[in-house]
Structures are given as C-alpha cells and as structure tokens.
Scaffold this active site. Structure first.
Site, PDB file in Angstrom:
ATOM      1  N   ASP A 122       0.059  -7.589   1.494  1.00 51.63           N
ATOM      2  CA  ASP A 122       0.507  -6.186   1.540  1.00 51.63           C
ATOM      3  C   ASP A 122       2.031  -6.146   1.670  1.00 51.63           C
ATOM      4  OD1 ASP A 122       0.522  -3.446   1.707  1.00 51.63           O
ATOM      5  OD2 ASP A 122      -0.219  -3.349   3.772  1.00 51.63           O
TER       6      ASP A 122
ATOM      7  N   HIS B 134       0.828  -1.210   0.000  1.00 54.84           N
ATOM      8  CA  HIS B 134       0.000   0.000   0.000  1.00 54.84           C
ATOM      9  C   HIS B 134       0.864   1.263   0.000  1.00 54.84           C
ATOM     10  CE1 HIS B 134       0.190  -0.062   4.573  1.00 54.84           C
ATOM     11  NE2 HIS B 134       0.196   1.255   4.383  1.00 54.84           N
TER      12      HIS B 134
ATOM     13  N   SER C  95       3.910   2.878   7.970  1.00 58.66           N
ATOM     14  CA  SER C  95       3.610   1.853   6.978  1.00 58.66           C
ATOM     15  C   SER C  95       4.865   1.331   6.303  1.00 58.66           C
ATOM     16  CB  SER C  95       2.701   2.434   5.891  1.00 58.66           C
ATOM     17  OG  SER C  95       1.395   2.604   6.340  1.00 58.66           O
TER      18      SER C  95
END
Length: 272
Positions: free
Chosen positions: A127, A82, A222
């Site tokens: 992911d 992502h 992230s």
C-alpha cells in the site's frame, strides 16, 4: 470499495469480530466522510512536521476525498496506494497548519501518480504510491523527511516511539478539526499485531502501533507519515485500522518504508 473482512481466530479469548476486521484508514466507519483525523493527539506547532502535506483527491466523477503524504524530495511525495487508486487528480497543500491555508499548492494529474505495481486492495499489501510534483524549494515550513537507510531494513522498531500527523476529526464522533494534529505512538512487534489481524495483512512489509488511550490515526490520515522520534526518519505510511473504530484499542497498521527502498530509488533516484 470498503474492505470489511472478518478474520477467524480459533484461540479462546480472540478479539471481537469488529476489532479483528481490517479497513483502509480512509474508510473507517465512524464517519460517512473520508476526511481525516488524529484521535486523542495534540495540535502541531508551526514547522513541527514540515514534511507532511495534505492531499485533496478528485475522482473522475467529480467527488473528492482527503489523504496525507510526505515530502521525500524536491519533486516527490510519498503516500498510500489506496489514496491514489481511485484519484484522477490531486491538489497538494504544502506547509499548512490550517488544512486549506497552505504556504502554496500544486495540482497534479493522475499521469504523475506512480502506484506500486503489486498493490493489493483486498489485503492492503504494498500500500504505497509516489506522486511526482513540480519542484519545491525547502525552508523551515516546507521540507523533506529523511528515509531510512538500508542498514535499517531488518530493524523491527519494536518499542520505538514515533509521531504520526494529519488533519481532521479528533475523536470518533466529533466534527472536523481543520488544524494539523500530531500523536505520539509506540511501534509494536508484528507477531503481536498478527494476533489481531492475521498474517494475510501483517507481512514483513507492515508496521503496527499500539493505540493506548485511544491515541491513533484515523480516516483520511491515510498516506500520512509515521516518523521516528529518534533520528526523524520516515518508517511508516498510514494504511489501515480496525473495523471497530479508531479508538477501539486494536492496533493500527502502516506500510513499512524500509521494505520499499529499492522501489523508491528506482522510481525517484532517492536513496540513503
């Protein structure tokens, strides 16, 4: 696009909707920015986590956002899909304690992003992404982190302690902290984590952590590393958190690295 899916629980005493919702870490709602933060962590001394890199992504429209990543080889960085999904290029910051004061940087275009082919942005399954980089020499401030071995594939890591690291906000409504921060967290069992987020998000290729006392990853953390205290192996990639916020007390989710050892080997040649 922000993900905000409410999970429905029939059981009495289910968590409030805001806690049971899932968002990519970089899109959590406490800040309009997607710059990163470790909540209730501590400053990393120089050289503590030499494998972590800052990733300053640029979109095709010229806007940008921040993620983290892990050095796994002389020419490879591991991060979240992502993070790479909407990027057209990235500047990689190596050996930085202060976010923009790196030992050196490399610029990499989208052609060197290798995103997992089965990445699903709706439920953040698979992911994981790799970034091919120019050759990097290793020393005490810039070094790779070891991947798990194949023998670790069926280890749940339930109850194990690990360290997550990243730059940015240190509490939900605070300002940016440009200094690299760490937080020590405990991995929890997936069955317990499914009670919050459901099986659509918590698969065999997911790890979750407890966020006791508001200690967690958040926003542009992230793609950053989750590394075991015991053995210093990279077991998780920062992926998602509760829509209720980073200090809500709900678990935080990571991509489980052991689920992708074959894919990493096939792309990079790196294997243990």
């Amino acid at each position: 696009m922000k993900l905000f899916i409410i999970l429905i629980f029939a059981a009495v005493g289910a968590l409030p909707d805001s806690l049971a919702s899932v968002m990519p870490i970089k899109d959590l709602p406490q800040s309009q920015s997607i710059d990163g933060r470790i909540t209730n962590g501590y400053p990393a001394y120089e050289g503590k986590v030499p494998y972590v890199v800052g990733l300053s992504f640029t979109r095709s429209d010229g806007t940008g956002y921040w993620c983290g990543g892990s050095i796994i080889g002389h020419t490879w960085v591991l991060t979240a899909a992502h993070c790479t999904n909407h990027g057209s290029s990235v500047t990689i910051y190596y050996g930085a304690s202060f976010r923009f004061q790196a030992q050196y940087t490399h610029w990499v275009g989208r052609g060197d992003f290798v995103q997992h082919p089965n990445y699903n942005s709706d439920n953040l399954n698979n992911d994981i992404s790799l970034i091919r980089t120019p050759h990097v020499d290793f020393w005490n401030l810039v070094n790779r982190v070891e991947l798990p071995s194949y023998n670790d594939r069926y280890n749940s890591y339930n109850g194990w302690w690990a360290v997550a690291s990243g730059w940015g906000y240190t509490w939900n409504d605070g300002g940016m902290s440009d200094y690299l921060n760490c937080v020590d967290v405990q991995i929890m069992g997936n069955d317990e984590c499914r009670n919050t987020f459901g099986s659509n998000y918590i698969t065999d290729n997911t790890l979750c952590i407890r966020t006791t006392d508001g200690k967690s990853t958040c926003s542009g953390d992230s793609g950053g590393p989750l590394v075991l205290h015991d053995g210093n192996r990279l077991v998780g990639i920062t992926s998602f958190g509760s829509g209720g916020g980073c200090t809500s007390g709900a678990p935080a989710g990571f991509t489980r690295v052991t689920g992708y050892l074959d894919w990493i080997r096939d792309v990079t040649g790196i294997v243990y």
